[in-house]
Design an enzyme around this catalytic site. Structure first.
Site, PDB file in Angstrom:
ATOM      1  N   GLU A 179      -2.865  17.148 -21.618  1.00 12.79           N
ATOM      2  CA  GLU A 179      -2.469  15.816 -21.145  1.00 12.79           C
ATOM      3  C   GLU A 179      -1.821  15.046 -22.294  1.00 12.79           C
ATOM      4  O   GLU A 179      -2.394  14.933 -23.371  1.00 12.79           O
ATOM      5  CB  GLU A 179      -3.686  15.050 -20.617  1.00 12.79           C
ATOM      6  CG  GLU A 179      -3.456  13.579 -20.339  1.00 12.79           C
ATOM      7  CD  GLU A 179      -2.301  13.308 -19.385  1.00 12.79           C
ATOM      8  OE1 GLU A 179      -1.433  12.476 -19.729  1.00 12.79           O
ATOM      9  OE2 GLU A 179      -2.246  13.942 -18.313  1.00 12.79           O
ATOM     10  N   LYS A 180      -0.631  14.512 -22.048  1.00 14.68           N
ATOM     11  CA  LYS A 180       0.107  13.839 -23.118  1.00 14.68           C
ATOM     12  C   LYS A 180      -0.294  12.379 -23.318  1.00 14.68           C
ATOM     13  O   LYS A 180       0.000  11.784 -24.348  1.00 14.68           O
ATOM     14  CB  LYS A 180       1.609  13.920 -22.860  1.00 14.68           C
ATOM     15  CG  LYS A 180       2.094  13.124 -21.667  1.00 14.68           C
ATOM     16  CD  LYS A 180       3.606  13.271 -21.524  1.00 14.68           C
ATOM     17  CE  LYS A 180       4.121  12.478 -20.338  1.00 14.68           C
ATOM     18  NZ  LYS A 180       5.592  12.622 -20.186  1.00 14.68           N
ATOM     19  N   THR A 183       2.871  17.396 -13.896  1.00 12.04           N
ATOM     20  CA  THR A 183       3.325  16.362 -14.841  1.00 12.04           C
ATOM     21  C   THR A 183       3.661  15.017 -14.197  1.00 12.04           C
ATOM     22  O   THR A 183       3.950  14.051 -14.897  1.00 12.04           O
ATOM     23  CB  THR A 183       4.542  16.865 -15.636  1.00 12.04           C
ATOM     24  OG1 THR A 183       5.514  17.378 -14.711  1.00 12.04           O
ATOM     25  CG2 THR A 183       4.134  17.962 -16.603  1.00 12.04           C
ATOM     26  N   ILE A 236       5.010   0.275  -3.354  1.00 10.61           N
ATOM     27  CA  ILE A 236       4.569  -0.387  -4.576  1.00 10.61           C
ATOM     28  C   ILE A 236       5.012  -1.843  -4.586  1.00 10.61           C
ATOM     29  O   ILE A 236       4.228  -2.756  -4.897  1.00 10.61           O
ATOM     30  CB  ILE A 236       5.090   0.355  -5.815  1.00 10.61           C
ATOM     31  CG1 ILE A 236       4.512   1.781  -5.870  1.00 10.61           C
ATOM     32  CG2 ILE A 236       4.737  -0.398  -7.095  1.00 10.61           C
ATOM     33  CD1 ILE A 236       5.131   2.659  -6.942  1.00 10.61           C
ATOM     34  N   GLY A 237       6.256  -2.090  -4.230  1.00  8.83           N
ATOM     35  CA  GLY A 237       6.774  -3.456  -4.228  1.00  8.83           C
ATOM     36  C   GLY A 237       6.023  -4.364  -3.280  1.00  8.83           C
ATOM     37  O   GLY A 237       5.693  -5.509  -3.617  1.00  8.83           O
ATOM     38  N   GLU A 269      15.568  -5.825  -0.714  1.00 11.60           N
ATOM     39  CA  GLU A 269      15.551  -4.428  -0.281  1.00 11.60           C
ATOM     40  C   GLU A 269      16.932  -4.016   0.216  1.00 11.60           C
ATOM     41  O   GLU A 269      17.544  -4.718   1.029  1.00 11.60           O
ATOM     42  CB  GLU A 269      14.506  -4.236   0.826  1.00 11.60           C
ATOM     43  CG  GLU A 269      14.547  -2.903   1.537  1.00 11.60           C
ATOM     44  CD  GLU A 269      14.400  -1.699   0.619  1.00 11.60           C
ATOM     45  OE1 GLU A 269      15.225  -0.780   0.724  1.00 11.60           O
ATOM     46  OE2 GLU A 269      13.471  -1.687  -0.218  1.00 11.60           O
ATOM     47  N   ASP A 316       3.760  15.040  -7.729  1.00  8.80           N
ATOM     48  CA  ASP A 316       5.039  14.329  -7.801  1.00  8.80           C
ATOM     49  C   ASP A 316       6.171  15.168  -8.366  1.00  8.80           C
ATOM     50  O   ASP A 316       7.327  14.997  -7.990  1.00  8.80           O
ATOM     51  CB  ASP A 316       4.891  13.067  -8.661  1.00  8.80           C
ATOM     52  CG  ASP A 316       4.040  11.996  -8.008  1.00  8.80           C
ATOM     53  OD1 ASP A 316       3.404  12.285  -6.970  1.00  8.80           O
ATOM     54  OD2 ASP A 316       3.991  10.872  -8.543  1.00  8.80           O
ATOM     55  N   HIS A 340      -3.489  11.707  -3.120  1.00  8.59           N
ATOM     56  CA  HIS A 340      -4.275  12.643  -2.318  1.00  8.59           C
ATOM     57  C   HIS A 340      -3.505  13.912  -1.983  1.00  8.59           C
ATOM     58  O   HIS A 340      -4.098  14.977  -1.814  1.00  8.59           O
ATOM     59  CB  HIS A 340      -4.825  11.978  -1.048  1.00  8.59           C
ATOM     60  CG  HIS A 340      -3.827  11.212  -0.254  1.00  8.59           C
ATOM     61  ND1 HIS A 340      -3.593   9.877  -0.454  1.00  8.59           N
ATOM     62  CD2 HIS A 340      -3.018  11.585   0.761  1.00  8.59           C
ATOM     63  CE1 HIS A 340      -2.691   9.449   0.418  1.00  8.59           C
ATOM     64  NE2 HIS A 340      -2.314  10.470   1.160  1.00  8.59           N
ATOM     65  N   HIS A 399     -19.451   0.264  18.739  1.00 10.28           N
ATOM     66  CA  HIS A 399     -19.050  -1.120  19.011  1.00 10.28           C
ATOM     67  C   HIS A 399     -20.021  -2.067  18.298  1.00 10.28           C
ATOM     68  O   HIS A 399     -21.226  -1.826  18.305  1.00 10.28           O
ATOM     69  CB  HIS A 399     -19.104  -1.377  20.516  1.00 10.28           C
ATOM     70  CG  HIS A 399     -18.867  -2.820  20.877  1.00 10.28           C
ATOM     71  ND1 HIS A 399     -17.619  -3.388  20.898  1.00 10.28           N
ATOM     72  CD2 HIS A 399     -19.746  -3.818  21.201  1.00 10.28           C
ATOM     73  CE1 HIS A 399     -17.728  -4.667  21.227  1.00 10.28           C
ATOM     74  NE2 HIS A 399     -19.016  -4.949  21.419  1.00 10.28           N
TER      75      HIS A 399
END
Length: 463
Positions: free
Chosen positions: A33-34, A140, A181-182, A200, A308, A317, A439
């Site tokens: 891990e960097k 990464t 994110i925004g 946007e 990613d 997840h 309920h």
């Protein structure tokens, strides 16, 4: 027999899970891990964002408590909120360290790169070491992307990491990018008293979300005082002084100057694989995005990639599940990754969550479908919690198989798990209807939406 040596590059939610699973299966595992264990998610992403969102929700609840008879004089101590956020992050990162140690995973700090398919070079400061591996799992991740807008590097411009680290709540903030994110950042800072604007390029915020759901959320955000500019292009940013001046071109073609104390650039993330030297070992990639199959294998034997850096759904997840799949296949099992049950959660107020197909996707696939909708104004628990919204179910017209579920309302990000399970099991509307829901709960609305799809809803008129 000698234990298989597995090297995992990256200690985020995909990497550390892959390392633990490989160790459970008997491998000798080294994780490189960097930066910080836990990756973006734990340190500057999911967890700190949700911690500040919780602060915002508590602040709002305190201010609005008079509605249900609780009178409070709420004030915000943002420094204490940031300290609380960091305590949560530190505790979870410490938990990851403990889990890796308990599974006898060796952790090395440094930047990894390939020498050949079975040897990894790790640089840390002035030190360099070479590690041998039978299998390598690349995890990464990604980093915030800064678009090529003139002036985007002025001091008032920050990314999501910078926003999470602010010392004070700014008086005004313009957010470039109306994605997940925004919009979550907009929710935090608007609730805490900041004047928020959102720009946007697409025709709607959250363009990946079902159009009806994103439209409902946009309406609520505007009602709360946010300015939302869709189909709008940012042309330049001019810094200096107390505010930045952002020049935008509106849908009408008109140019407008928007001033803000902070400009949050949230236009997406880019894949972080440059330092790996993938070309040296022939790992196939497209502009850094590593190409994998459903077993998370690259085109080079013994090298896997997850999360990613594969350019798919950039969710923690997803990376974790892919980490498990890659680890099992690295240990000579045969397990395929299936994206079908992947839920998407957005922690706005109210929350939004979805799984499966949207109406737009169903139409594009030329699927004959039916829709069931249940407004949460007719749900007792939602009314008690002071929130409204909707559950929307999309089902196959012929067999009633559930194809997609979209929710805007309280507890949406928790309730969606039931819907993901339904899709994974190829459940039908009748099977969902036949499941007794407690309920009063918000989850009752899922069953009611299924009833509505069959035009037999009990608590709203059928159309």
């Amino acid at each position: 027999m000698d234990r298989l040596k597995v090297i995992v590059i990256g200690g985020g939610p995909g990497g550390y899970v892959a390392a633990i699973r490989a160790a459970q299966l008997g491998a000798e595992v080294t994780l490189v891990e960097k930066d910080k264990l836990g990756g973006t998610c734990l340190n500057v992403g999911c967890i700190p964002t949700k911690a500040l969102l919780h602060t915002a929700q508590v602040f709002r609840s305190a201010k609005e408590g008079s509605i249900c008879g609780v009178i409070a004089d709420a004030t915000l101590d943002f420094g204490k909120a940031q300290k609380h956020k960091q305590q949560i992050v530190d505790k979870l990162v410490g938990g990851v360290k403990g889990l890796l140690a308990a599974n006898k995973v060796k952790v090395i700090a440094g930047i990894a790169s390939f020498l050949d398919p079975s040897h990894i070079q790790v640089k840390c400061g002035g030190d360099t070491r070479v590690l041998a591996a039978d299998r390598v799992i690349i995890a990464t991740g990604s980093i915030p992307m800064m678009p090529p807008i003139p002036g985007i590097d002025v001091g008032q411009c920050i990314d999501s990491t910078g926003a999470l680290g602010l010392d004070t709540v700014p008086e005004s903030m313009l957010i470039i990018g109306g994605g997940v994110i925004g919009i979550e950042m907009a929710t935090i800072f608007s609730t805490l008293g900041c004047k928020v604007g959102i720009v946007e390029m697409m025709s709607a915020i959250l363009p990946m979300v079902d159009e009806e759901i994103s439209g409902m959320l946009a309406g609520k955000l505007k009602k709360e005082g946010m300015d939302i500019f869709t189909s709008t292009e940012v042309e330049s940013v001019i810094g200096g002084g107390e505010t930045a001046k952002v020049k935008v071109k509106l849908q009408s073609g008109e140019e407008k100057i928007i001033q803000a104390e902070k400009v949050l650039v949230s236009v997406g993330r880019k894949i972080d694989t440059e330092s790996l030297k993938l070309n040296k070992v022939g790992v196939r990639h497209e502009r850094g995005r590593i190409i994998v199959d459903v077993y998370m294998r690259t085109n080079v034997s013994g090298i896997y990639a997850i999360g990613d850096c594969t350019g798919g759904s950039m969710l923690a997840h997803v990376a974790s599940m892919q980490g498990e799949v890659a680890a099992e296949n690295a240990m000579d099992k045969s397990v395929a990754f299936d994206i079908k049950t992947n839920p998407s959660c957005i922690y706005t107020d109210p929350e939004t969550a979805s799984v499966g197909l949207t109406e737009q996707q169903a139409r594009k696939k030329k699927i004959e479908y039916i829709v069931g909708k249940f407004p949460l104004v007719a749900n007792g628990k939602s009314l008690i919690m002071g929130s409204e919204g909707m559950v929307k179910i999309i089902a196959d017209k012929k067999y009633g198989e559930i194809l997609g579920v979209h929710i805007i309302g309280p507890r949406a990000t928790d309730i969606i798990a039931e819907c993901a399970l339904a899709i994974g099991m190829e459940a039908t509307l009748d099977e969902l209807i036949g499941t007794i829901h407690a309920h009063p709960t918000v989850s009752e609305a899922v069953r009611e939406a299924a009833l509505a799809a069959e035009k037999r809803a009990l608590h709203i008129p059928n159309r």
